[in-house]
Every structure is written in C-alpha cells, then in structure tokens.
Design a protein around this motif. Structure first.
Motif, short mmCIF file in Angstrom:
data_model
loop_
_atom_site.label_atom_id
_atom_site.label_comp_id
_atom_site.label_asym_id
_atom_site.label_seq_id
_atom_site.Cartn_x
_atom_site.Cartn_y
_atom_site.Cartn_z
N ILE A 151 0.84 -1.20 0.00
CA ILE A 151 0.00 0.00 0.00
C ILE A 151 0.88 1.26 0.00
O ILE A 151 0.54 2.26 -0.63
CB ILE A 151 -1.00 -0.01 1.20
CG1 ILE A 151 -2.27 0.76 0.84
CG2 ILE A 151 -0.41 0.58 2.44
CD1 ILE A 151 -3.34 -0.07 0.24
N HIS A 152 2.04 1.17 0.67
CA HIS A 152 2.89 2.35 0.70
C HIS A 152 3.60 2.57 -0.63
O HIS A 152 3.75 3.70 -1.09
CB HIS A 152 3.91 2.28 1.84
CG HIS A 152 4.54 3.62 2.11
ND1 HIS A 152 3.85 4.64 2.72
CD2 HIS A 152 5.76 4.13 1.81
CE1 HIS A 152 4.63 5.72 2.78
NE2 HIS A 152 5.79 5.43 2.24
N ARG A 153 4.02 1.48 -1.28
CA ARG A 153 4.65 1.62 -2.60
C ARG A 153 3.64 2.12 -3.62
O ARG A 153 4.00 2.79 -4.59
CB ARG A 153 5.26 0.29 -3.05
CG ARG A 153 6.35 -0.16 -2.12
CD ARG A 153 7.57 -0.70 -2.79
NE ARG A 153 8.01 -0.05 -3.99
CZ ARG A 153 9.26 -0.09 -4.45
NH1 ARG A 153 10.16 -0.71 -3.77
NH2 ARG A 153 9.59 0.50 -5.56
N TRP A 154 2.37 1.77 -3.40
CA TRP A 154 1.32 2.15 -4.34
C TRP A 154 0.91 3.61 -4.14
O TRP A 154 0.92 4.40 -5.09
CB TRP A 154 0.12 1.21 -4.17
CG TRP A 154 -1.03 1.49 -5.07
CD1 TRP A 154 -0.96 1.85 -6.39
CD2 TRP A 154 -2.42 1.43 -4.74
NE1 TRP A 154 -2.23 2.02 -6.90
CE2 TRP A 154 -3.14 1.77 -5.91
CE3 TRP A 154 -3.12 1.10 -3.57
CZ2 TRP A 154 -4.54 1.81 -5.94
CZ3 TRP A 154 -4.51 1.14 -3.60
CH2 TRP A 154 -5.20 1.48 -4.78
N ARG A 155 0.55 3.98 -2.89
CA ARG A 155 -0.02 5.31 -2.66
C ARG A 155 0.93 6.33 -2.02
O ARG A 155 0.67 7.52 -2.09
CB ARG A 155 -1.28 5.21 -1.78
CG ARG A 155 -2.33 4.25 -2.26
CD ARG A 155 -2.93 4.65 -3.59
NE ARG A 155 -3.44 6.03 -3.57
CZ ARG A 155 -4.38 6.48 -4.39
NH1 ARG A 155 -4.94 5.66 -5.25
NH2 ARG A 155 -4.75 7.73 -4.34
N HIS A 156 1.98 5.86 -1.33
CA HIS A 156 2.85 6.76 -0.58
C HIS A 156 2.07 7.67 0.35
O HIS A 156 2.39 8.85 0.50
CB HIS A 156 3.74 7.58 -1.51
CG HIS A 156 4.82 6.74 -2.14
ND1 HIS A 156 4.72 6.20 -3.39
CD2 HIS A 156 6.01 6.31 -1.64
CE1 HIS A 156 5.79 5.50 -3.65
NE2 HIS A 156 6.59 5.54 -2.61
N ASN A 157 1.06 7.13 0.98
CA ASN A 157 0.25 7.89 1.92
C ASN A 157 0.45 7.31 3.31
O ASN A 157 0.07 6.17 3.59
CB ASN A 157 -1.23 7.82 1.50
CG ASN A 157 -2.15 8.54 2.46
OD1 ASN A 157 -1.93 8.56 3.67
ND2 ASN A 157 -3.19 9.15 1.90
N LEU A 191 -2.63 6.11 5.33
CA LEU A 191 -3.17 4.87 4.79
C LEU A 191 -2.27 3.68 5.17
O LEU A 191 -2.75 2.64 5.63
CB LEU A 191 -3.26 5.00 3.27
CG LEU A 191 -4.23 4.10 2.54
CD1 LEU A 191 -5.66 4.41 2.97
CD2 LEU A 191 -4.10 4.31 1.03
N SER A 192 -0.96 3.85 5.00
CA SER A 192 -0.03 2.75 5.26
C SER A 192 0.00 2.40 6.74
O SER A 192 -0.13 1.22 7.10
CB SER A 192 1.38 3.13 4.81
OG SER A 192 1.36 3.73 3.54
N GLU A 209 10.81 4.24 2.24
CA GLU A 209 11.21 5.56 1.75
C GLU A 209 12.71 5.61 1.50
O GLU A 209 13.17 6.16 0.49
CB GLU A 209 10.80 6.64 2.75
CG GLU A 209 9.30 6.65 3.05
CD GLU A 209 8.56 7.73 2.28
OE1 GLU A 209 9.06 8.86 2.26
OE2 GLU A 209 7.50 7.42 1.68
#
Lengths: 114, 233
Positions: free
Chosen positions: A82-88, A91-92, B175
């Motif tokens: 989810i983080h690689r997809w949205r970088h939010n 959400l992550s 990151e």
C-alpha cells in the motif's frame, strides 16, 4: 512497586536513555571533524539501523506455532504494497495497524469457518 | 526567524505526528491498563521520550524493583541511538544552547526525519531542526496523555495496537529504499539482525547485531562508497 520505586525506575530509564543518546557527542566533543570512517558510518548506519528496527518489531514472531506469523506477514505485505502504491502515511500506518488489530482480535486466520 | 523556521519545520513532522499520536495513545492505554494513573504516561513521555523503551518500561514497572537490570536493559534497547548520534555530530555542532535538547530528543523518528530532509536555504537551519525535535515531542506527550486519559474513560480492545510502530518503521525503510539504489546497508541490517535473533534469541539480539552490522559495514566500505559515488556522479 511503591511510588518512590516507580519514580526511581523511571529516573534510571531516563539516565540510561540520555547516556545512549549523548555518548557519541561525549566521545567526539568540540569542533573537530570526526574521522572519515565515522562519517561513513553516519551515512550507512541509518539504513542498516532501519533494517534492524523492522526486524526488532518482529523479534517475538514465531513461525512454528499458531498463528504461524500469518497476521504479521499479511500486515507487513499490506504496509509495503500500500505504501509503494499510494505513498500515503496515514493509509499505510493507520490501515496496516487497523488490519493487524482486526486479525489479532478475531483470531485470524483460525477463526475462519474452513 | 523562529516563526519562519517553525512554519518550515511543521510539514516535515506530519508523518511523525500521525505515528506518535497513534503509538502514544497505544502506550497510554497499555500503561493505564496496568493500574497506573494517567499522569504517569505524561511524566514518562516528557522525561523518557523513547517509544520502544517506554513500552518495555511498562513491563519493568509491574515487576520487582531492580535498578541495575533496568539500567542494563535500557542501554540494550536504546543501543541503536549510538548509531544516530554519530551521524548527527556535525549537524548539532553549531547548535549551542539547543544542543543538549537536540541530543535528549534524538528519537528514532526524529532521527529518520533528520536523515530525510535538509533545512530549506532561506530558514535558519538550527531552529528548523530544533522545532522538528520539539514538535515531535509535543505530539508524543499529547498522544501518551490522550491515550491514558481516554482509556480511563472509554473501554476498547487495544490488542495489536503496537503494530503502529512496526508499520512506521516499515514505511521509513521503504522511503529510504526508494531514495537510493545502494541497498547493501539495509540488507546488512536486516540479515545480521535475523541471524542474531536465531543465534542469541529475541531478547538478547541487539548488541550482537550492532557489532555484526558495524563489522560488515566496515568490511564492505569500499564497494558501498564506490556505489554511492557512482550514484551521485
């Protein structure tokens, strides 16, 4: 523990925490530049340390008994994908935590009817 | 000058705000669930200001009083902070009166923000970094207090809430991973830690892992520096 013992225990933790944070500054005081090896470590250690911290979070996870690390693996994969997809971040982190709590509290996957 | 630095610092602290308020709430709930008054959470957040150590502290506070083993455990859990100080030596050098607080407030998350950002050219860098550290602690104190206060009012099942810390570290790792093609350092961190857990056990792995990480990073210094140079060329 009495209130005094609680206060003392907290004071010892404060002292220990300050010690670990201040040690490098005590070792290399003043204006002099640290040696190149220390500068190199300053660049690469943070990356290695993050890897270590992620492992640290999973240190008590076991693959040999229930729930066989299934909630942890799913939680980990969820956050990564989810983080690689949205970088939010919300959400992550928020989504990952809520998903994990739901799995832990429901006894997932052994609460499933099959 | 200060206000401008504060305004510039604030957006960089937003991710930590979310993480700290979540995690702080989790801590507050955990501490009060062991029978402590809510303000103990505030006191610990102000003076200890170390996420994982505060969670460990809850275990210690419900066990028998033992200052020596408390001290040793604190050093072990916080040993990774040694890493952080070394890479902040030059950045904190010019900070004068702010320096003691900067050192005190160098948590995992504040450090990770420092690694990811440089002060904008038009603001005072020292105040910029100071406000990042200060705002982060404000969030942490708020979160811990809110959680402890809230848990004495509302009842809910908080099992698994500590995953918020895990998720935060995973996000930071991703990151960092995306910022460089040189993944050897993070892989060294992960693999050494896993091996250390297998050999020394989950509660004693940190010190051996740290030693192993420093040894391997020294061993692979040449290829790692070469790759970093290529990347910046």
């Amino acid at each position: 523990m009495s209130t005094l013992e609680i206060s003392l225990t907290i004071a010892v933790i404060v002292a220990g925490t300050i010690f670990t944070r201040a040690f490098p500054f005590i070792l290399f005081p003043g204006k002099k530049e640290p040696p190149p090896f220390i500068t190199y470590l300053g660049v690469v250690l943070p990356m290695a340390a993050i890897g270590m911290l992620v492992v640290y979070c999973f240190r008590h996870v076991t693959f040999v008994s229930r729930p066989y690390a299934i909630p942890e693996v799913i939680g980990f994969l969820f956050v990564v994908l989810i983080h690689r997809w949205r970088h939010n971040l919300f959400l992550s982190i928020g989504g990952g935590t809520i998903l994990y709590m739901a799995m832990i509290q429901s006894g997932f996957p052994f609460s499933l009817p099959f | 000058m200060k206000r401008k630095a504060l305004r510039a610092a604030f957006p960089y602290t937003l991710p930590v705000m979310i993480g700290y308020i979540f995690l702080g709430i989790g801590f507050g709930i955990l501490l009060t669930s062991k029978g402590f008054a809510w303000w103990w959470a505030t006191i610990m957040a102000v003076f200890i200001f170390a996420g994982s150590m505060q969670f460990v502290a809850v275990d210690l506070l419900v066990s028998a009083f033992n200052p020596l083993s408390t001290f040793i455990l604190t050093l072990t859990v916080n040993a990774r902070h040694l890493f952080y100080g070394f890479s902040m030596l030059s950045r904190f050098q010019s900070m004068g009166k702010k320096k003691p607080y900067m050192i005190f407030a160098l948590t995992d998350e504040t450090y990770s923000v420092f690694c990811g950002v440089d002060a904008p050219a038009d603001v005072n860098a020292d105040w910029f970094y100071f406000f990042i550290a200060l705002l982060d602690q404000v969030y942490w104190v708020l979160g811990c207090t809110l959680g402890a206060l809230g848990a004495s009012i509302i009842q809910f099942n908080s099992a698994g809430i500590d995953f918020v810390m895990t998720a935060l570290f995973i996000v930071i790792m991703i990151e960092q991973w995306e910022k460089t093609r040189n993944h050897l350092p993070v892989l060294i961190g992960i693999i050494t830690s896993i091996l250390s857990i297998l050999v020394f056990g989950a509660d004693k792995f940190i010190i051996p892992a740290m030693i192993g990480i420093i040894l391997l990073l020294s061993l692979f210094r040449r290829p790692i520096e070469q790759r970093n140079l290529n990347e910046h060329a």
